[in-house]
Design a protein around this motif. Structure first.
Motif, short mmCIF file in Angstrom:
data_model
loop_
_atom_site.label_atom_id
_atom_site.label_comp_id
_atom_site.label_asym_id
_atom_site.label_seq_id
_atom_site.Cartn_x
_atom_site.Cartn_y
_atom_site.Cartn_z
N PRO A 109 -28.71 31.86 -5.64
CA PRO A 109 -29.30 31.03 -6.70
C PRO A 109 -29.87 29.72 -6.17
O PRO A 109 -29.61 29.34 -5.02
N SER A 110 -30.63 29.02 -7.01
CA SER A 110 -31.33 27.81 -6.58
C SER A 110 -30.41 26.60 -6.44
O SER A 110 -30.81 25.59 -5.86
N ASN A 111 -29.21 26.68 -6.99
CA ASN A 111 -28.23 25.60 -6.86
C ASN A 111 -26.91 26.20 -6.41
O ASN A 111 -26.61 27.37 -6.69
N ASN A 116 -21.35 22.12 -10.93
CA ASN A 116 -20.85 21.23 -11.98
C ASN A 116 -19.37 20.91 -11.84
O ASN A 116 -18.78 20.28 -12.70
N ASN A 117 -18.76 21.32 -10.71
CA ASN A 117 -17.34 21.02 -10.47
C ASN A 117 -17.14 19.73 -9.69
O ASN A 117 -16.01 19.38 -9.36
N VAL A 118 -18.22 19.04 -9.35
CA VAL A 118 -18.13 17.79 -8.61
C VAL A 118 -18.80 16.68 -9.42
O VAL A 118 -19.64 16.94 -10.28
N THR A 119 -18.39 15.45 -9.14
CA THR A 119 -18.95 14.29 -9.84
C THR A 119 -19.56 13.34 -8.82
O THR A 119 -18.85 12.90 -7.90
N SER A 185 -15.85 34.94 -2.78
CA SER A 185 -16.82 33.94 -2.34
C SER A 185 -16.37 32.57 -2.81
O SER A 185 -15.63 32.45 -3.79
N GLU A 186 -16.82 31.55 -2.11
CA GLU A 186 -16.48 30.16 -2.45
C GLU A 186 -17.66 29.26 -2.12
O GLU A 186 -18.53 29.61 -1.31
N SER A 187 -17.67 28.08 -2.74
CA SER A 187 -18.67 27.05 -2.44
C SER A 187 -17.98 25.80 -1.91
O SER A 187 -16.83 25.51 -2.29
N PHE A 188 -18.71 25.08 -1.07
CA PHE A 188 -18.17 23.89 -0.40
C PHE A 188 -19.24 22.81 -0.34
O PHE A 188 -20.43 23.11 -0.30
N VAL A 189 -18.81 21.55 -0.31
CA VAL A 189 -19.72 20.42 -0.09
C VAL A 189 -19.16 19.55 1.02
O VAL A 189 -17.96 19.59 1.32
N THR A 190 -20.04 18.77 1.63
CA THR A 190 -19.63 17.93 2.75
C THR A 190 -18.59 16.90 2.33
O THR A 190 -18.65 16.33 1.25
#
Length: 228
Positions: A109-111, A116-119, A185-190
């Motif tokens: 997907p594009s995002n 929406n789980n981060v602020t 599957s999982e998503s991660f941010v820096t």
């Protein structure tokens, strides 16, 4: 004799400098899970996924996404949240640890899932996303592999500005990871902190040679106090 030996030492140091030029590693940033579909998968990703940010020269910045292994997992999509006027302008190229990896500009997907789980919410910037070619789990970054993404900074931003904005959280990087052992599957941010810059092995070699040469030269001078 003394002058000849000194010239030899200086030549050795210069040769080592040429061979190791450009091998300084950039800061390495870790990732934090934002989806938590599986605690085991989140822990695996946080333990073995990272991004190194290097000065690629010619004003460009290179991001190297690594999967250190050994647990099954595949980086399949990469996203930059550049903000409305961030430091990155475009993706200009890819390079890989082996020919079995293939990425193109534009992720589906594009995002990043879980955006929406981060602020504040993660908002991927158009043109600054990348996805593995189908089949993504096969062409993505598997254990012991990496993909490099070279980017052009926006004017007037520099490599140092990019590092500062990652450290402050103004520039965020997200990844979507599939192919865990349980099929999840999982998503991660820096993570928003900057570790110290560590010299690559070539630079360490140069330092060792330089220090050794200084000791040898000093000892040589002591032994040659009397005329040759």
């Amino acid at each position: 004799m003394k002058d000849n030996f000194r010239q030899y030492v200086i030549g050795t140091i210069l040769l080592a400098a040429v061979c190791s030029a450009g091998v300084w590693a950039g800061p390495v940033f870790s990732f934090t899970g934002i989806t938590h579909n599986s605690a085991v998968n989140t822990q695996t990703g946080q333990a073995q996924l990272s991004v190194e940010v290097d000065d690629a020269g010619a004003g460009q910045v290179r991001f190297i996404f690594r999967n250190s292994g050994p647990a099954a997992s595949t980086i399949t999509q990469i996203y930059f949240d550049n903000g409305p006027a961030g430091p990155l302008a475009s993706i200009v190229g890819f390079d890989y640890s082996n020919p079995g990896i293939a990425f193109t500009v534009g992720a589906v997907p594009s995002n990043v899932p879980g955006w929406n789980n981060v602020t504040p919410n993660f908002q991927a910037t158009a043109g600054l996303t990348a996805g593995a070619a189908d089949p993504a789990p096969h062409n993505g970054v598997n254990p012991f592999e990496w993909v490099g993404i070279t980017t052009n900074p926006a004017v007037p931003y520099t490599y140092a500005d990019v590092l500062d904005q990652i450290s402050s959280g103004a520039l965020r990087i997200g990844i979507h990871v599939q192919g865990f052992a349980n099929g999840g599957s999982e998503s991660f941010v820096t993570t928003w902190d900057r570790p110290p810059i560590v010299p690559a092995p070539g630079s360490l070699l140069l330092t060792t040679i330089g220090l050794g040469a200084v000791r040898i030269l000093r000892h040589r001078y002591d032994l040659t106090a009397q005329p040759c």
